[in-house]
Design a protein around this motif. Sequence first.
Motif, PDB file in Angstrom:
ATOM      1  N   LEU A 138       0.823  -1.011  -0.012  1.00  0.00           N
ATOM      2  CA  LEU A 138       0.074  -0.196   0.027  1.00  0.00           C
ATOM      3  C   LEU A 138       0.967   1.285   0.005  1.00  0.00           C
ATOM      4  N   LEU A 190       1.054   5.052   0.603  1.00  0.00           N
ATOM      5  CA  LEU A 190       0.521   6.447   0.844  1.00  0.00           C
ATOM      6  C   LEU A 190       0.751   7.659   0.094  1.00  0.00           C
ATOM      7  N   MET A 241      -3.017   4.988  -1.950  1.00  0.00           N
ATOM      8  CA  MET A 241      -4.210   5.773  -1.235  1.00  0.00           C
ATOM      9  C   MET A 241      -3.771   7.151  -0.993  1.00  0.00           C
ATOM     10  N   VAL A 265      -7.102   4.848  -4.272  1.00  0.00           N
ATOM     11  CA  VAL A 265      -8.330   5.145  -3.620  1.00  0.00           C
ATOM     12  C   VAL A 265      -7.989   6.507  -2.751  1.00  0.00           C
ATOM     13  N   TRP A 315      -8.592   8.185   0.931  1.00  0.00           N
ATOM     14  CA  TRP A 315      -8.610   7.868   2.339  1.00  0.00           C
ATOM     15  C   TRP A 315      -9.888   7.601   2.948  1.00  0.00           C
ATOM     16  N   ARG A 353     -12.895   1.437   1.556  1.00  0.00           N
ATOM     17  CA  ARG A 353     -12.592   1.576   0.093  1.00  0.00           C
ATOM     18  C   ARG A 353     -11.109   1.016   0.181  1.00  0.00           C
ATOM     19  N   VAL A 354     -10.255   1.421   1.037  1.00  0.00           N
ATOM     20  CA  VAL A 354      -9.012   0.848   1.150  1.00  0.00           C
ATOM     21  C   VAL A 354      -8.995  -0.649   1.549  1.00  0.00           C
TER      22      VAL A 354
END
Length: 126
Positions: free
Chosen positions: A57, A59, A87, A108, A110, A114-115
């Motif tokens: 993931l 960020l 994200m 996506v 935050w 959805r994450v």
Amino acid sequence: FDSDDLEYVNLFRGQAKNKTNDLEFSDHSVKEPFDSKNAEYIRRQIREKMERASVTLCLIGRNTHASRWVDWELRTSSELEKGLVGMYLYDPNGTVPQALKVAKAEVVPWDHERVVAAIDRAAKKR
């Protein structure tokens, strides 16, 4: 993530520790400069951790797209055939790192649900 976004990353870390969600977050952030004498050692350590993960993931903050470490981590994760998800920490129209674009990774906002859903989809693609 880019170190400039540490405040928001710490907030995300706190959310991930919440026992009422199903998100497991392991932070393997880099503390050494990319070109340091320890860079190869750090790359090996991160790669080993990536091999045990199913999804990476990313960020995405204001400068994440320009981070050489983030680029390397995303490309390595892709080479290892791990799922990739981005994200947005701030602006949902922010600049997505090139490696996420190349991998056609889902990006996506935050939003916990959805994450988690994006991570689940990325894990199933592998």
